[in-house]
Design an enzyme around this catalytic site. Structure first.
Site, PDB file in Angstrom:
ATOM      1  N   THR A 140      23.235   7.298 -71.033  1.00 51.41           N
ATOM      2  CA  THR A 140      23.971   8.467 -71.534  1.00 51.41           C
ATOM      3  C   THR A 140      23.768   9.680 -70.633  1.00 51.41           C
ATOM      4  OG1 THR A 140      23.885  10.120 -73.301  1.00 51.41           O
ATOM      5  CG2 THR A 140      21.967   8.735 -73.090  1.00 51.41           C
ATOM      6  N   ASP A 141      24.734  10.589 -70.655  1.00 55.84           N
ATOM      7  CA  ASP A 141      24.577  11.837 -69.893  1.00 55.84           C
ATOM      8  C   ASP A 141      23.460  12.710 -70.475  1.00 55.84           C
ATOM      9  OD1 ASP A 141      25.868  12.669 -72.238  1.00 55.84           O
ATOM     10  OD2 ASP A 141      27.470  13.760 -71.222  1.00 55.84           O
ATOM     11  N   GLU A 142      23.031  12.400 -71.714  1.00 58.36           N
ATOM     12  CA  GLU A 142      22.017  13.250 -72.358  1.00 58.36           C
ATOM     13  C   GLU A 142      20.670  13.186 -71.642  1.00 58.36           C
ATOM     14  OE1 GLU A 142      22.120  13.337 -76.648  1.00 58.36           O
ATOM     15  OE2 GLU A 142      24.192  12.643 -76.668  1.00 58.36           O
ATOM     16  N   TYR A 165      15.701  11.115 -78.764  1.00 50.00           N
ATOM     17  CA  TYR A 165      16.713  10.109 -78.381  1.00 50.00           C
ATOM     18  C   TYR A 165      16.906  10.093 -76.867  1.00 50.00           C
ATOM     19  CZ  TYR A 165      21.399   8.422 -77.190  1.00 50.00           C
ATOM     20  OH  TYR A 165      22.460   7.789 -76.579  1.00 50.00           O
ATOM     21  N   LYS A 169      16.064   7.238 -73.932  1.00 54.08           N
ATOM     22  CA  LYS A 169      17.072   6.657 -73.026  1.00 54.08           C
ATOM     23  C   LYS A 169      16.662   6.900 -71.561  1.00 54.08           C
ATOM     24  CE  LYS A 169      20.518   4.945 -73.980  1.00 54.08           C
ATOM     25  NZ  LYS A 169      20.866   3.522 -74.294  1.00 54.08           N
TER      26      LYS A 169
END
Ligand code: NAD
Ligand code: TYD
Length: 354
Positions: A140-142, A165, A169
């Site tokens: 994810t870009d997060e 989260y 990741k």
């Protein structure tokens, strides 16, 4: 023929990906390994469940014996790992399971794949792997953290995750990277922006707002609602993953995004409009702790190297999304009532291979 282990295929993106593969590739075999947590729902795949190229196994990616058993039985050449705890708000309340599934589960998949794919698994210096194998980590870009008012995430932006989260990741991405650097394992990592589309669990912004609008319930907007996400229609994400599987250079990270930055409040107002409700339903609630202000993806690498580009604009994607939820109110009602959870507990009580 590609022989693919898809994990988390009963979730939002995974189920769209399974459907995408079955529709676009004749010569394929897919095993979907999914634990059916609260977010996993076999209704998401009811239209393809009888396809002879597809089978389902309920189980945990962190269960090494089960993953070994599946590799022995099916001899996968490809792993696409979607399985994860995926909701930021849940990670704030209960981080443990995020670390267990997202980091340790990823490690289990990588390690079993390495053992099956390495030409000489007992030689720690050998970096030779079977031809044509690949492990793809759906990230994810997060993992890049938050942006200010300008700038975009590129593949070389330093990792700076802010929620449990995104930290889990990012940690998983680093483990995947280490399997490339240390063992020479053929891997790719994709980092996508926020997805929307059919079959998204109604804890996430867009389906939650659609569901609440349809039921005339308040629309909880965190803080001022001016946080920005870069939205991509889920089918475009699936096509991007397929492009990375086919053409991605080994060991590379690919960012995936559609140049669609929107403030949350803009999306909420659009949904209110499309469902014929009133803005009086908007309720500004306390902001999420550590809330990332803005995400934006620079997609130059994947568009220029692999020739992928999004097919949906935000207008076409949102129109088809709202229409899908309007026509699938049963799907939503079943989830919201929790009925499907009871059903699966009965159906898949003992982790059996299907
Ligand atoms: P989701 O929560 O809808 O689905 C996750 C699936 O994983 C569920 O079917 C669940 O049952 C399964 N699962 C959870 N723990 C498991 C375990 N231990 N073993 C096997 N299966 C397990 O999530 P999603 O939105 O479809 O996201 C899929 C992946 O894409 C995640 O890795 C997520 O980090 C990533 N991602 C999501 C977005 C997004 O906007 N939704 C954007 C970028 C990347
Ligand atoms: P979400 O769909 O949870 O995705 P993520 O946090 O991974 O980006 O949330 C998208 C944005 O919408 C995020 O800025 C938080 C916000 N949001 C609300 O304002 N209200 C809500 O009820 C939810 C679920 C999210």
């Amino acid at each position: 023929m590609k022989n693919i282990l898809v994990t988390g295929g009963a979730g939002f993106i995974g189920s769209n990906f399974v459907r995408y593969l079955l529709k676009n590739y004749e010569d394929i075999r897919i095993v979907n390994l999914d634990l059916l947590t609260y977010a996993g729902n076999l209704d998401n795949l009811s239209d393809v469940s009888n396809d002879s190229r597809y089978s389902f196994c309920r189980g945990d990616i962190h269960d090494r014996a089960l993953v070994e058993q599946l590799f022995d039985r099916y001899g996968f050449d490809t792993v696409v790992n979607f399985a994860a705890e995926s909701h930021v708000d849940r990670s704030i309340a209960n981080p443990d399971i995020f670390l267990t599934t997202n980091v340790m589960g990823t490690l289990t998949l990588l390690d079993v794949a390495k053992r099956h794919w390495k030409l000489d698994p007992d030689d720690k210096y050998s970096r030779e792997f079977k031809e044509g194998v690949k492990y793809l980590q759906v990230s994810t870009d997060e993992v890049y953290g938050a942006l200010g008012e300008t700038g975009m995430f590129t593949e070389t932006t330093p990792l700076a995750p802010n929620s449990p989260y995104s930290a889990s990741k990012a940690s998983a991405d680093l483990v995947v990277r280490s399997y490339d650097k240390t063992y020479g394992m053929p891997v790719n990592i994709t980092r996508c922006s926020n997805n929307y589309g059919p079959y998204q669990f109604p804890e996430k912004l867009i389906p939650l707002m659609i569901n609440n609008c349809l039921n005339g319930k308040p629309l909880p907007v965190y803080g001022d609602g001016m946080q920005i996400r870069d939205w991509l229609y889920v089918e475009d994400h699936c096509a991007a993953i397929a492009a990375v599987l086919e053409k991605g250079r080994l060991g590379e990270v690919y960012n995936i995004g559609g140049n669609n930055e929107r403030a949350n409040i803009e999306i909420v107002k659009l949904i209110i409009h499309d469902t014929g409700r009133s803005e009086e339903l908007i309720e500004h609630v306390r902001d999420r702790p550590g809330h990332d202000r803005r995400y934006a993806i620079d997609n130059t690498k994947i568009t220029s190297e692999l020739g992928w580009s999004p097919k949906y604009t935000f207008q076409t994607g949102m129109a088809s999304t709202v229409e899908w939820y309007l026509h699938h109110r049963d799907w939503m009602d079943k989830i919201v009532s929790g009925e499907y959870m009871k059903y699966y507990e009965k159906m898949y009580a003992n982790n059996a291979l299907s």
